[in-house]
Design an enzyme around this catalytic site. Structure first.
Site, PDB file in Angstrom:
ATOM      1  N   ASP A 184       0.867  -1.191   0.000  1.00 21.42           N
ATOM      2  CA  ASP A 184       0.000   0.000   0.000  1.00 21.42           C
ATOM      3  C   ASP A 184       0.899   1.235   0.000  1.00 21.42           C
ATOM      4  O   ASP A 184       2.097   1.143   0.255  1.00 21.42           O
ATOM      5  CB  ASP A 184      -0.916  -0.002   1.239  1.00 21.42           C
ATOM      6  N   SER A 185       0.280   2.380  -0.241  1.00 22.25           N
ATOM      7  CA  SER A 185       1.037   3.633  -0.150  1.00 22.25           C
ATOM      8  C   SER A 185       1.516   3.872   1.281  1.00 22.25           C
ATOM      9  O   SER A 185       2.470   4.602   1.498  1.00 22.25           O
ATOM     10  CB  SER A 185       0.144   4.795  -0.586  1.00 22.25           C
ATOM     11  N   TYR A 201      -0.917   8.559  -2.252  1.00 18.30           N
ATOM     12  CA  TYR A 201      -0.997   8.342  -3.703  1.00 18.30           C
ATOM     13  C   TYR A 201      -2.178   9.118  -4.296  1.00 18.30           C
ATOM     14  O   TYR A 201      -2.160   9.474  -5.463  1.00 18.30           O
ATOM     15  CB  TYR A 201      -1.224   6.856  -4.001  1.00 18.30           C
ATOM     16  N   GLY A 202      -3.212   9.309  -3.494  1.00 22.13           N
ATOM     17  CA  GLY A 202      -4.436   9.932  -3.997  1.00 22.13           C
ATOM     18  C   GLY A 202      -4.208  11.314  -4.594  1.00 22.13           C
ATOM     19  O   GLY A 202      -4.962  11.758  -5.450  1.00 22.13           O
ATOM     20  N   CYS A 204      -4.392  -1.412  -2.044  1.00 19.74           N
ATOM     21  CA  CYS A 204      -4.546   0.028  -2.242  1.00 19.74           C
ATOM     22  C   CYS A 204      -5.450   0.228  -3.457  1.00 19.74           C
ATOM     23  O   CYS A 204      -5.099  -0.189  -4.569  1.00 19.74           O
ATOM     24  CB  CYS A 204      -3.172   0.656  -2.496  1.00 19.74           C
ATOM     25  N   ASN A 205      -6.594   0.851  -3.256  1.00 17.45           N
ATOM     26  CA  ASN A 205      -7.515   1.095  -4.366  1.00 17.45           C
ATOM     27  C   ASN A 205      -6.901   2.026  -5.402  1.00 17.45           C
ATOM     28  O   ASN A 205      -7.103   1.862  -6.603  1.00 17.45           O
ATOM     29  CB  ASN A 205      -8.801   1.723  -3.838  1.00 17.45           C
ATOM     30  N   THR A 206      -6.153   3.026  -4.922  1.00 16.91           N
ATOM     31  CA  THR A 206      -5.594   4.034  -5.821  1.00 16.91           C
ATOM     32  C   THR A 206      -4.539   3.411  -6.740  1.00 16.91           C
ATOM     33  O   THR A 206      -4.547   3.631  -7.958  1.00 16.91           O
ATOM     34  CB  THR A 206      -4.972   5.184  -5.010  1.00 16.91           C
ATOM     35  N   GLU A 263      -2.347   8.037   8.700  1.00 20.74           N
ATOM     36  CA  GLU A 263      -0.878   7.902   8.774  1.00 20.74           C
ATOM     37  C   GLU A 263      -0.334   8.621  10.009  1.00 20.74           C
ATOM     38  O   GLU A 263       0.601   8.152  10.652  1.00 20.74           O
ATOM     39  CB  GLU A 263      -0.215   8.513   7.520  1.00 20.74           C
ATOM     40  N   CYS A 304     -11.092   3.160   0.289  1.00 25.14           N
ATOM     41  CA  CYS A 304      -9.658   3.388   0.524  1.00 25.14           C
ATOM     42  C   CYS A 304      -9.312   2.586   1.770  1.00 25.14           C
ATOM     43  O   CYS A 304     -10.045   2.644   2.773  1.00 25.14           O
ATOM     44  CB  CYS A 304      -9.379   4.874   0.735  1.00 25.14           C
ATOM     45  N   THR A 305      -8.237   1.821   1.686  1.00 28.94           N
ATOM     46  CA  THR A 305      -7.939   0.886   2.781  1.00 28.94           C
ATOM     47  C   THR A 305      -7.614   1.609   4.095  1.00 28.94           C
ATOM     48  O   THR A 305      -7.786   1.040   5.164  1.00 28.94           O
ATOM     49  CB  THR A 305      -6.790  -0.053   2.378  1.00 28.94           C
ATOM     50  N   HIS A 306      -7.166   2.848   4.012  1.00 28.71           N
ATOM     51  CA  HIS A 306      -6.909   3.616   5.242  1.00 28.71           C
ATOM     52  C   HIS A 306      -8.197   3.867   6.041  1.00 28.71           C
ATOM     53  O   HIS A 306      -8.180   3.914   7.265  1.00 28.71           O
ATOM     54  CB  HIS A 306      -6.303   4.984   4.906  1.00 28.71           C
TER      55      HIS A 306
HETATM   56  N1  DGL Z   1      -4.862   3.307   0.921  1.00 30.15           N
HETATM   57  C1  DGL Z   1      -4.961   3.847  -0.388  1.00 30.15           C
HETATM   58  C2  DGL Z   1      -6.211   3.357  -1.116  1.00 30.15           C
HETATM   59  O1  DGL Z   1      -6.778   2.339  -0.770  1.00 30.15           O
HETATM   60  C3  DGL Z   1      -4.860   5.318  -0.628  1.00 30.15           C
HETATM   61  C4  DGL Z   1      -4.271   6.289   0.291  1.00 30.15           C
HETATM   62  C5  DGL Z   1      -3.434   7.289  -0.463  1.00 30.15           C
HETATM   63  O2  DGL Z   1      -3.962   8.293  -0.965  1.00 30.15           O
HETATM   64  O3  DGL Z   1      -2.240   7.032  -0.564  1.00 30.15           O
HETATM   65  O4  DGL Z   1      -6.641   3.982  -2.050  1.00 30.15           O
END
Ligand code: DGL
Length: 261
Positions: free
Chosen positions: A9-10, A41-42, A72-74, A150, A182-184
């Site tokens: 993941d990011s 990453y977003g 990570c979805n992104t 984070e 988003c996994t976060h």
């Molecule tokens: N955890 C990431 C996701 O599922 C994104 C968080 C990010 O923006 O880096 O999209």
């Protein structure tokens, strides 16, 4: 030692997926990479996210991983196809849980909380085109929310105040089902529920990804059996900082290692 399952993941958000994989497949060794130097990453362009995802995917494969879970979805939205073309191990990607949300909504209005990168991706648009089935999909980019996770802001009045703003468009639209895309965001589920109200159901992809991981490993005859797998965590950021949040989200693990990629 048998080959690990690579998870990436990011940042620390993918630990919410790793947790489901650990629960479903306790014997598997996990190798987790957080690209903390580049989180979020977003807010980055597709090309950069794709380059980072390929570099880390190649590194994980070179460590002997038997499968890669892009938690990570992104990153999945920007790079899944490229990753599958480049790597030789199976790659499991994430997408917002829109399909179950469309099945479960009672009032025909579904919200998707995700990064702007995920929401503008062609992959997400395809998901909506193919599965929305007349249901209204309300896109809710949540700028800065992954960063709060984070930074360890997981509960309390400051998070509640900010969550009010993230939840406002969904409340105004009257959605009854919300996808945590988003996994976060899984780590601030309670604060999201408080802001949206208890009648709104929240869905994420963690369990489905764990099931898919089992299926792929079974198909390859690579499922680990017996014993408790290890968890090794690496970050491209500052290991001391990442260790603090990892201990809160995952519990005691050996120190987070530094990775140069
Ligand atoms: N955890 C990431 C996701 O599922 C994104 C968080 C990010 O923006 O880096 O999209």
């Amino acid at each position: 030692m048998t080959a690990p399952v690579g998870v990436f993941d990011s940042g620390v958000g993918g630990l919410s997926v790793a947790r489901e994989i650990r629960r479903a497949l306790p014997a598997e060794h996990l190798l987790y990479v957080a690209d903390t130097a580049y989180v979020p990453y977003g807010d980055r362009g597709d090309q950069e996210v794709r380059a980072r995802t390929l570099a880390i995917g190649e590194w994980i494969q070179a460590q002997g991983a038997k499968v890669l879970v892009v938690a990570c979805n992104t990153a999945s939205g920007a790079a899944l196809e490229a990753l599958r073309e480049t790597l030789t191990i199976p790659v499991i990607g994430l997408e917002p849980a829109l399909k179950p949300a469309v099945r479960q909504t009672r009032n025909g209005r579904v919200g998707v909380m995700a990064t702007s990168g995920t929401l503008r991706s062609a992959r997400f648009q395809r998901l909506v085109d193919n599965y929305a089935d007349g249901v209204q999909v309300v896109r809710d980019p949540c700028p800065g929310l992954a960063d709060l996770v984070e930074d360890g802001l997981l509960a309390g009045p400051e998070l509640a105040r900010r969550m009010e703003a993230y939840a406002a468009p969904l409340r105004e639209a009257g959605v009854d089902t919300v996808v945590l895309g988003c996994t976060h965001y899984v780590f601030v589920r309670d604060a999201i529920r408080d802001a949206l109200g208890p009648e709104v159901q929240l869905l994420d992809s963690g369990e489905a990804i764990a099931r898919r991981t089992r299926q792929i490993l079974e198909e390859c005859g690579a499922l680990a059996e017996g014993g408790l797998g290890t968890m090794r965590i690496l970050t491209t950021g500052d290991p001391a900082e990442v260790t603090t949040i990892v201990h809160r989200l995952w519990g005691a693990v050996q120190d987070v290692e530094r990775l140069e990629v």
